[in-house]
Design an enzyme around this catalytic site. Structure first.
Site, mmCIF file in Angstrom:
data_model
loop_
_atom_site.group_PDB
_atom_site.id
_atom_site.type_symbol
_atom_site.label_atom_id
_atom_site.label_comp_id
_atom_site.label_asym_id
_atom_site.label_seq_id
_atom_site.Cartn_x
_atom_site.Cartn_y
_atom_site.Cartn_z
ATOM 1 N N THR A 39 -1.791 5.581 2.111
ATOM 2 C CA THR A 39 -3.012 4.776 2.147
ATOM 3 C C THR A 39 -3.042 3.927 3.409
ATOM 4 O OG1 THR A 39 -2.991 4.649 -0.267
ATOM 5 C CG2 THR A 39 -4.386 3.069 0.890
ATOM 6 N N LEU B 274 0.860 -1.179 0.000
ATOM 7 C CA LEU B 274 0.000 0.000 0.000
ATOM 8 C C LEU B 274 0.895 1.226 0.000
ATOM 9 C CD1 LEU B 274 -2.697 -0.904 2.712
ATOM 10 C CD2 LEU B 274 -2.944 -1.035 0.229
ATOM 11 N N ASP B 275 0.483 2.268 -0.729
ATOM 12 C CA ASP B 275 1.214 3.529 -0.662
ATOM 13 C C ASP B 275 1.281 3.990 0.784
ATOM 14 O OD1 ASP B 275 1.428 3.549 -3.416
ATOM 15 O OD2 ASP B 275 -0.328 4.838 -3.703
ATOM 16 N N ALA B 276 2.339 4.708 1.125
ATOM 17 C CA ALA B 276 2.488 5.190 2.500
ATOM 18 C C ALA B 276 1.274 6.000 2.939
ATOM 19 C CB ALA B 276 3.758 6.025 2.628
#
Length: 555
Positions: free
Chosen positions: A80, A76-78
């Site tokens: 998110t 997951l993107d940081a």
């Protein structure tokens, strides 16, 4: 199978907070832990794995906590939050690898987006490619990697929408790019047009279905943050969080009482600028049509924003100013909206020690355009002993700034007598004698022609034209008349003088302004020592009406 049948605990994830460089801790709730997998509810702001030695990710901290290596099969993107799963056994690693490589795992996200999608649900199909310059992902007409996603509208809150998103393919930033591509950027997504938002991007990995090596198909669900909870999604909560993060609860003691509070490109307040005029916050609403989405603030929504400002900030009153940017030619004038204590009579505010009269009831400008604040400061600094020409002068704010800065004289030109009378009051409010200052109610082009014939030249020429205008029988269109106006301005700048030329027109970019200036100066044979172009912040999302300012020094 219930999560309570497995281990549930809280571990603490240490990482560097990049904004402050301070070692901090964030709690990460472990949703499920057995001999095969570990599932966590990752908070926003923590990377999945270590991007560099200075930052510790979720997986590194979990490995230290558990004393073993974990398999990473998705990320997951940081920014998110939500469900993340790691493998602990070889069987789980094989199963998860097959699941994510085949995109057969059921992933569902929650997202708060700006605007309303075109339909209640739909399939998004785009071609995506990565830009080598800044790493952003762009939508291409062809030859990109195919990206497929589904969306479903769950709830509306004013100009915001809570959506359930399902990525079918697994491209980088896929959901963020695709929602932005239909005119609905995710709130808080600074990379793709969603502003800073409430301090985080409102994207949450809600559910994840995997094939467990022992238990078969298992679906994990991470409880969403309060702002994204479908059961309690509301405009009151969103606006409270946006104001808390973007507008100070107390006035800025280092500034006077007229300045910008929040802009949509930074705050994520959809198509709204907030400005301070003394004890009142002006709510500027830019009403327009998007290619796909429609952002609309109803009177009730604006009342919610006005009341939130009164409750959460220093302001004693709030006043709504509507800016119609759509194509309706004969739309009725909307009724004014006011909340709290709003002065009915004109009053003075301060900017850099200079006083200006404003009237919130006077229309779009109020008497002082705050996006020109930096230009007024520069004019004041440059004006000493210069004769200054201010074209399309409105209430003569530039002329007043120049006079305070020691200009030998100013000439203000506007087609409105009321605006020039207002300008005279601004001079008087600052104790300035009107003797060396001229006020011409006339067509700007006609005045420039007369000045050129008489051989009058100025040490500083300021031109801030409207997109459209009328003076007598003459109709002015900035898009059509830009070149002629630019040449006429250059013709009355004295050697060693300076020119400030500003535009807000949505179809005139900064690059176009620069090209027209270069062509005009070359054609006129004017020697340009230097020039610079700045594009201001605060234009409504994706509209292009932000202030473009060109400064030039003439040889």
């Amino acid at each position: 199978m219930s999560i309570t049948q497995r281990t549930r605990h809280v571990c603490r994830i240490a990482h560097w907070v990049l904004t402050g460089g301070i070692l901090s801790t964030i709690e990460v709730t472990t949703q499920w832990a057995d001999g095969h997998v570990v599932v966590v509810n990752k908070p926003a702001g923590v990377p999945t794995h270590r991007p560099d030695p200075a930052i510790v990710g979720v997986v590194e901290r979990l490995e230290a906590e558990l004393g073993e290596k974990l398999g990473v099969h998705h990320r997951l993107d940081a920014a998110t939050s939500g469900v993340l799963v790691f493998s602990r056994s070889k069987d789980a690693a094989k199963s998860l690898a097959r699941t994510f490589e085949s995109h057969s795992g059921g992933k569902h996200y929650l997202a708060v987006v700006i605007g309303r999608p075109p339909l209640g649900s739909g399939l998004l199909e785009h071609q995506l490619s990565k830009t080598p310059r800044d790493g952003r992902i762009l939508v291409q007409e062809s030859e990109g990697a195919e990206a497929l996603s589904r969306y479903k509208v769950l709830a509306f809150a004013g100009p915001y929408t809570l959506c359930e998103l399902e990525p079918i393919t697994g491209r980088t930033h896929q959901l963020r790019v695709q929602m932005a591509a239909i005119g609905c950027p995710i709130l808080g997504d600074t990379l793709y047009g969603g502003g800073v938002g409430p301090g985080r991007m409102l994207l949450h990995a809600w559910t994840l279905r995997i094939q467990h090596p022992v238990d078969g198909a298992v679906t994990f669900k991470a409880a969403p943050p309060d702002l994204m909870d479908p059961a309690s999604f509301s405009l009151v909560k969103l606006l409270g969080a946006l104001l808390e993060h973007n507008v100070a609860s107390e006035p800025d003691k280092n500034k006077d009482d007229a300045y910008s509070l929040a802009t949509p490109d930074r705050s994520g307040l959809a198509d709204v600028k907030l400005e301070r005029y003394g004890s009142v916050a002006a709510i500027r609403v830019y009403e327009r049509d998007l290619p796909y989405a429609r952002i609309r603030w109803s009177d009730l929504d604006l009342a919610t924003l006005g009341e939130a400002l009164l409750e959460r900030t220093w302001c004693e009153g709030a006043w709504v100013i509507r800016h119609p940017l759509h194509s309706a030619e004969s739309a009725p004038e909307p009724a004014p909206l006011a909340f709290g204590v709003v002065p009915a009579a004109p009053y003075c505010v301060g900017e850099e020690g200079v006083r200006y009269e404003i009237s919130l009831q006077a229309g779009l400008g109020c008497g002082l355009y705050l996006d020109q604040g930096e230009n007024r400061r520069r004019v004041q600094a440059l004006a000493s002993q210069r004769n200054v020409l201010n074209l399309f002068s409105y209430t003569c704010a530039f002329s007043v700034a120049a006079a305070v800065g020691g200009a030998s004289g100013t000439t203000s030109v506007d087609s409105s007598k009321a605006a020039l009378d207002w300008g005279r009051r601004n001079f008087e409010a600052n104790g300035l004698e009107l003797g060396p200052h001229r006020f011409y109610k006339d067509d700007v082009m006609a005045v420039l022609e007369r000045l050129k014939r008489r051989g009058e030249r100025f040490g500083l020429v300021i031109c801030d034209p409207p997109s459209f205008g009328r003076a007598g029988k003459r109709t002015f269109s900035l898009k059509k008349d830009l070149g002629d106006l630019m040449q006429a301005c250059l013709a009355v700048v004295e050697p060693g003088g300076a020119l400030l030329f500003c535009v807000n027109h949505s179809e005139l970019s900064g690059d176009l302004l620069r090209r027209v200036f270069q062509a005009c100066s070359h054609e006129a044979g004017v020697d340009i020592v230097s020039h610079s172009l700045t594009v201001g912040e605060g234009g409504p999302l994706a509209v292009g009406t932000e202030l473009k300012s060109l400064w030039a020094e003439v040889g």
